[in-house]
Design a protein around this motif. Structure first.
Motif, PDB file in Angstrom:
ATOM      1  N   MET A 149      -5.474  -9.335 -16.350  1.00  0.00           N
ATOM      2  CA  MET A 149      -5.673  -8.967 -15.239  1.00  0.00           C
ATOM      3  C   MET A 149      -6.839  -8.895 -14.466  1.00  0.00           C
ATOM      4  N   ARG A 150      -7.714  -8.918 -13.777  1.00  0.00           N
ATOM      5  CA  ARG A 150      -8.391  -7.684 -13.029  1.00  0.00           C
ATOM      6  C   ARG A 150      -8.243  -7.768 -11.521  1.00  0.00           C
ATOM      7  N   VAL A 151      -8.491  -7.106 -10.986  1.00  0.00           N
ATOM      8  CA  VAL A 151      -8.359  -7.528  -9.651  1.00  0.00           C
ATOM      9  C   VAL A 151      -9.382  -5.979  -8.732  1.00  0.00           C
ATOM     10  N   THR A 152      -9.958  -6.388  -7.065  1.00  0.00           N
ATOM     11  CA  THR A 152     -10.219  -5.332  -6.433  1.00  0.00           C
ATOM     12  C   THR A 152      -9.438  -5.827  -5.896  1.00  0.00           C
ATOM     13  N   ILE A 153      -9.613  -4.464  -4.788  1.00  0.00           N
ATOM     14  CA  ILE A 153      -8.838  -4.819  -3.777  1.00  0.00           C
ATOM     15  C   ILE A 153      -8.641  -3.641  -2.469  1.00  0.00           C
ATOM     16  N   GLU A 154      -8.930  -4.100  -1.349  1.00  0.00           N
ATOM     17  CA  GLU A 154      -8.696  -2.876  -0.728  1.00  0.00           C
ATOM     18  C   GLU A 154      -7.927  -1.617  -0.076  1.00  0.00           C
ATOM     19  N   ARG A 155      -8.225  -0.716   0.131  1.00  0.00           N
ATOM     20  CA  ARG A 155      -6.730   0.873  -0.472  1.00  0.00           C
ATOM     21  C   ARG A 155      -5.936   0.629   1.234  1.00  0.00           C
ATOM     22  N   SER A 156      -6.903  -0.063   2.868  1.00  0.00           N
ATOM     23  CA  SER A 156      -6.082   0.426   3.643  1.00  0.00           C
ATOM     24  C   SER A 156      -4.363  -0.965   3.660  1.00  0.00           C
ATOM     25  N   ALA A 157      -5.564  -2.428   2.941  1.00  0.00           N
ATOM     26  CA  ALA A 157      -4.680  -3.722   3.271  1.00  0.00           C
ATOM     27  C   ALA A 157      -3.739  -3.622   2.134  1.00  0.00           C
ATOM     28  N   PHE A 158      -4.510  -2.908   0.619  1.00  0.00           N
ATOM     29  CA  PHE A 158      -2.678  -2.521  -0.340  1.00  0.00           C
ATOM     30  C   PHE A 158      -2.129  -1.324  -0.138  1.00  0.00           C
ATOM     31  N   LEU A 159      -2.345  -0.488   0.573  1.00  0.00           N
ATOM     32  CA  LEU A 159      -1.088   0.295   1.440  1.00  0.00           C
ATOM     33  C   LEU A 159      -0.207  -0.151   2.573  1.00  0.00           C
ATOM     34  N   LYS A 160      -1.003  -0.826   3.062  1.00  0.00           N
ATOM     35  CA  LYS A 160       0.318  -1.493   3.876  1.00  0.00           C
ATOM     36  C   LYS A 160       0.983  -2.284   3.887  1.00  0.00           C
ATOM     37  N   ALA A 161       0.956  -3.595   2.313  1.00  0.00           N
ATOM     38  CA  ALA A 161       1.498  -4.054   2.013  1.00  0.00           C
ATOM     39  C   ALA A 161       2.875  -3.561   0.867  1.00  0.00           C
ATOM     40  N   LEU A 162       2.379  -2.609   0.353  1.00  0.00           N
ATOM     41  CA  LEU A 162       3.092  -1.984  -0.965  1.00  0.00           C
ATOM     42  C   LEU A 162       4.351  -0.830   0.312  1.00  0.00           C
TER      43      LEU A 162
ATOM     44  N   ALA B 206       7.458   0.760  -8.916  1.00  0.00           N
ATOM     45  CA  ALA B 206       6.819   0.415  -6.466  1.00  0.00           C
ATOM     46  C   ALA B 206       6.794   2.370  -5.719  1.00  0.00           C
ATOM     47  N   HIS B 207       6.987   3.417  -6.080  1.00  0.00           N
ATOM     48  CA  HIS B 207       7.547   4.604  -5.904  1.00  0.00           C
ATOM     49  C   HIS B 207       6.107   5.188  -5.946  1.00  0.00           C
ATOM     50  N   MET B 208       5.438   5.341  -7.092  1.00  0.00           N
ATOM     51  CA  MET B 208       4.420   5.574  -7.595  1.00  0.00           C
ATOM     52  C   MET B 208       3.660   5.189  -7.731  1.00  0.00           C
ATOM     53  N   LEU B 209       3.068   4.043  -7.805  1.00  0.00           N
ATOM     54  CA  LEU B 209       1.836   3.359  -7.465  1.00  0.00           C
ATOM     55  C   LEU B 209       1.626   2.638  -5.696  1.00  0.00           C
ATOM     56  N   TYR B 210       2.567   2.979  -5.231  1.00  0.00           N
ATOM     57  CA  TYR B 210       2.832   3.061  -2.850  1.00  0.00           C
ATOM     58  C   TYR B 210       2.020   4.553  -3.401  1.00  0.00           C
ATOM     59  N   ASP B 211       3.268   5.783  -3.387  1.00  0.00           N
ATOM     60  CA  ASP B 211       2.419   7.011  -3.778  1.00  0.00           C
ATOM     61  C   ASP B 211       0.640   7.683  -4.205  1.00  0.00           C
ATOM     62  N   ILE B 212       0.581   6.753  -5.740  1.00  0.00           N
ATOM     63  CA  ILE B 212      -1.106   6.757  -5.633  1.00  0.00           C
ATOM     64  C   ILE B 212      -1.674   6.471  -4.306  1.00  0.00           C
ATOM     65  N   VAL B 213      -1.777   5.151  -3.741  1.00  0.00           N
ATOM     66  CA  VAL B 213      -3.090   4.715  -3.484  1.00  0.00           C
ATOM     67  C   VAL B 213      -3.021   4.968  -2.045  1.00  0.00           C
ATOM     68  N   ARG B 214      -1.181   6.001  -1.433  1.00  0.00           N
ATOM     69  CA  ARG B 214      -1.691   6.198  -0.142  1.00  0.00           C
ATOM     70  C   ARG B 214      -2.357   7.286  -0.328  1.00  0.00           C
ATOM     71  N   LYS B 215      -2.712   8.275  -1.504  1.00  0.00           N
ATOM     72  CA  LYS B 215      -3.584   9.452  -1.782  1.00  0.00           C
ATOM     73  C   LYS B 215      -5.006   9.101  -1.100  1.00  0.00           C
ATOM     74  N   LEU B 216      -5.102   8.077  -1.625  1.00  0.00           N
ATOM     75  CA  LEU B 216      -6.575   7.817  -2.189  1.00  0.00           C
ATOM     76  C   LEU B 216      -6.847   7.681  -0.297  1.00  0.00           C
ATOM     77  N   PRO B 217      -8.255   8.145  -0.673  1.00  0.00           N
ATOM     78  CA  PRO B 217      -9.079   7.946   1.069  1.00  0.00           C
ATOM     79  C   PRO B 217      -9.235   7.326   1.338  1.00  0.00           C
ATOM     80  N   ASP B 218      -9.662   7.088   2.803  1.00  0.00           N
ATOM     81  CA  ASP B 218      -9.515   5.907   3.582  1.00  0.00           C
ATOM     82  C   ASP B 218     -10.855   5.434   3.318  1.00  0.00           C
ATOM     83  N   GLY B 219     -11.123   3.569   2.168  1.00  0.00           N
ATOM     84  CA  GLY B 219     -11.777   2.887   2.629  1.00  0.00           C
ATOM     85  C   GLY B 219     -12.161   3.118   1.033  1.00  0.00           C
ATOM     86  N   ALA B 220     -11.435   3.845   0.135  1.00  0.00           N
ATOM     87  CA  ALA B 220     -11.495   3.393  -0.846  1.00  0.00           C
ATOM     88  C   ALA B 220     -11.257   1.598  -1.646  1.00  0.00           C
ATOM     89  N   GLN B 221     -12.204   0.925  -2.528  1.00  0.00           N
ATOM     90  CA  GLN B 221     -11.564   0.130  -3.152  1.00  0.00           C
ATOM     91  C   GLN B 221     -10.732   0.536  -4.090  1.00  0.00           C
TER      92      GLN B 221
END
Length: 370
Positions: free
Chosen positions: A1-14, A71-86
C-alpha cells in the motif's frame, strides 16, 4: 500500500473514527484503525465491537492495500504535524510495519494483519428512512441529558426511538427515573412500522459529534438489533440495547392544573446562583411559588443558606416544591423560548416543563423533599 493524503482531511477523519477506540483493550486489534486504500480514496474503520465508524477520505493512491495501525498513536502523529503537510503512508514488503512520511518527519508503526480486523456486519436492515440532520440533532439534544447512567437498569442507558402511529411522529424518549425528556418530529417516509429501539448512550454521543454543524440529510437504516447512520461519506453502525423500555406514558401527569411562567434566563441564572452552596449529592433547591413571584431557597447546615426572588406569572394557590438544581438547569438549557412553563399539581407529584415555542418537546421532573 502506498498513499499520499492531505493532513487536515486525514486528521478530521481520524478524529471521528478513533473516538470509539478504547484506550485499554484486551484484544490488540481493537486498538487499531483499519486503513484501506483503493481507487482515489482511503477508507478508515474503527470499532469496539458494539459501534463501528467508517469514513472515506480522498487521497492519491499509488498502490492499493490495507493495514491496521494503533488508532490513538496515528491520530497523535497526524495532529502534531504542521498545517498543510502531505502525508505518505507506505507499507512495503514488511507487512508488520507501516512507514509514515511528512516533510522531514519519519515514523514506522507496528501493524497487524487487516484480515484479523473484526467486521460489525449489520445484516439485513429492513427499515430505512432519511432525516434532516437538524431534526435528528434536535431529537438527540433534547433528550440525551436524561439518559440513565445506572448500569443495573441497562434498558434506560439510551434513547428510546419509536414510531407514534396515532399522530404520525418519530419520537425520542430518555429517562433516568428522576426526570424524563420527550421530543418528536414528523414521521419520515419509510419509518412506518419500524420497531421501537433503544440507542445506547455511547452511540448517541458519537452521533452528536458526527452531525455537528451538518445541515444536510442523514440516512438511517435499522433492524431490531442494529442501527446505521450515514452522512457525508461517514457511516456509524451500532448494536442496540436488547431490552424493553418502560411505559413512559404512565409517568407523564395529565391533571397538573397550576401553571407557572418564568423568564428562562433569569430562572436559570437564579437556580445556578443559589445552588452554589447546596449539598454536592442532593443539590436541592426549594421553589416557593406565589402570586407574581418565585422565591428560590437553598439551606445547607454545613455552609449556610441562599435565597433569590424572581418575577413570575402564576395565579393559583401558593405551593412549595423542591427540585434537584442540576436537573432544573439541564432542562432550562433546552428551552429556546424566553419563557419556561411549569405545570404543577402539588409538592409530591411530577411536574411538567414545557417550551412554549416548541410543542414537540416535553420534560417531566420528579420533586424532592426539602
Amino acid at each position: 500500500m502506498r498513499v499520499t493524503i492531505e493532513r487536515s482531511a486525514f486528521l478530521k477523519a481520524l478524529n471521528h473514527v478513533q473516538s470509539v477506540v478504547e484506550r485499554r483493550n484486551t484484544i490488540p486489534i481493537l486498538s487499531n484503525v483499519l486503513v484501506q486504500a483503493k481507487g482515489e480514496a482511503v477508507k478508515l474503520t474503527a470499532t469496539d465491537l458494539d459501534i463501528e465508524i467508517i469514513e472515506t477520505v480522498a487521497a492519491e493512491v499509488a498502490q492499493d492495500g490495507a493495514v491496521t495501525v494503533a488508532a490513538h498513536m496515528l491520530y497523535d502523529i497526524v495532529r502534531k504535524l504542521p498545517d498543510g503537510a502531505q502525508l505518505e503512508l507506505d507499507q512495503g514488503p514488511d507487512t508488520g510495519r507501516v512507514a509514515i512520511k511528512a516533510g522531514r518527519s519519519r515514523f514506522a508503526l507496528q501493524a497487524l494483519p487487516p484480515e484479523d480486523f473484526p467486521d460489525l456486519n449489520a445484516g439485513e436492515l429492513a427499515n430505512r428512512f432519511t432525516l434532516k440532520a437538524s431534526d435528528l440533532k434536535g431529537l438527540v439534544e433534547k433528550t440525551r441529558f436524561a439518559i440513565s447512567t445506572e448500569e443495573t437498569r441497562y434498558y434506560l442507558n439510551g434513547i428510546y426511538l419509536h414510531e407514534v402511529a396515532a399522530n404520525k411522529t418519530l419520537r425520542a424518549v430518555a429517562t433516568d427515573g428522576h426526570r424524563l425528556a420527550r421530543a418528536q418530529v414528523p414521521l419520515p417516509e419509510g419509518a412506518k412500522g419500524m420497531p421501537g429501539i433503544i440507542v445506547p448512550r455511547k452511540t448517541v454521543l458519537e452521533l452528536v459529534k458526527l452531525i455537528e454543524g451538518d445541515d444536510g440529510e442523514v440516512e438511517v437504516a435499522l433492524s431490531a438489533s442494529k442501527i446505521r447512520f450515514s452522512c457525508n461519506g461517514l457511516t456509524l453502525t451500532s448494536k442496540l440495547i436488547d431490552g424493553t423500555f418502560p411505559d413512559y406514558e404512565r409517568v407523564i401527569p395529565r391533571n397538573n392544573d397550576k401553571t407557572l411562567d418564568v423568564d428562562t434566563k433569569l430562572f436559570s441564572s437564579a437556580v445556578d446562583r443559589v445552588s452554589t452552596i447546596s449539598f454536592e449529592k442532593g443539590r436541592a433547591v426549594k421553589l416557593n411559588v406565589g402570586d407574581g413571584r418565585v422565591v428560590l431557597t437553598v439551606n445547607n447546615p454545613d455552609s449556610g443558606s441562599a435565597e433569590e426572588e424572581i418575577a413570575a406569572t402564576y395565579d393559583a394557590e401558593p405551593i412549595d416544591i423542591g427540585f434537584n438544581s442540576r436537573y432544573l438547569l439541564d432542562i432550562a438549557s433546552q428551552i429556546k423560548s424566553d419563557t419556561a412553563r411549569f405545570q404543577l399539581a402539588d409538592a409530591g407529584s411530577p411536574t411538567i416543563v414545557l417550551d412554549p415555542s416548541d410543542d414537540q418537546a416535553l420534560y417531566v421532573l420528579m420533586p424532592m423533599r426539602v
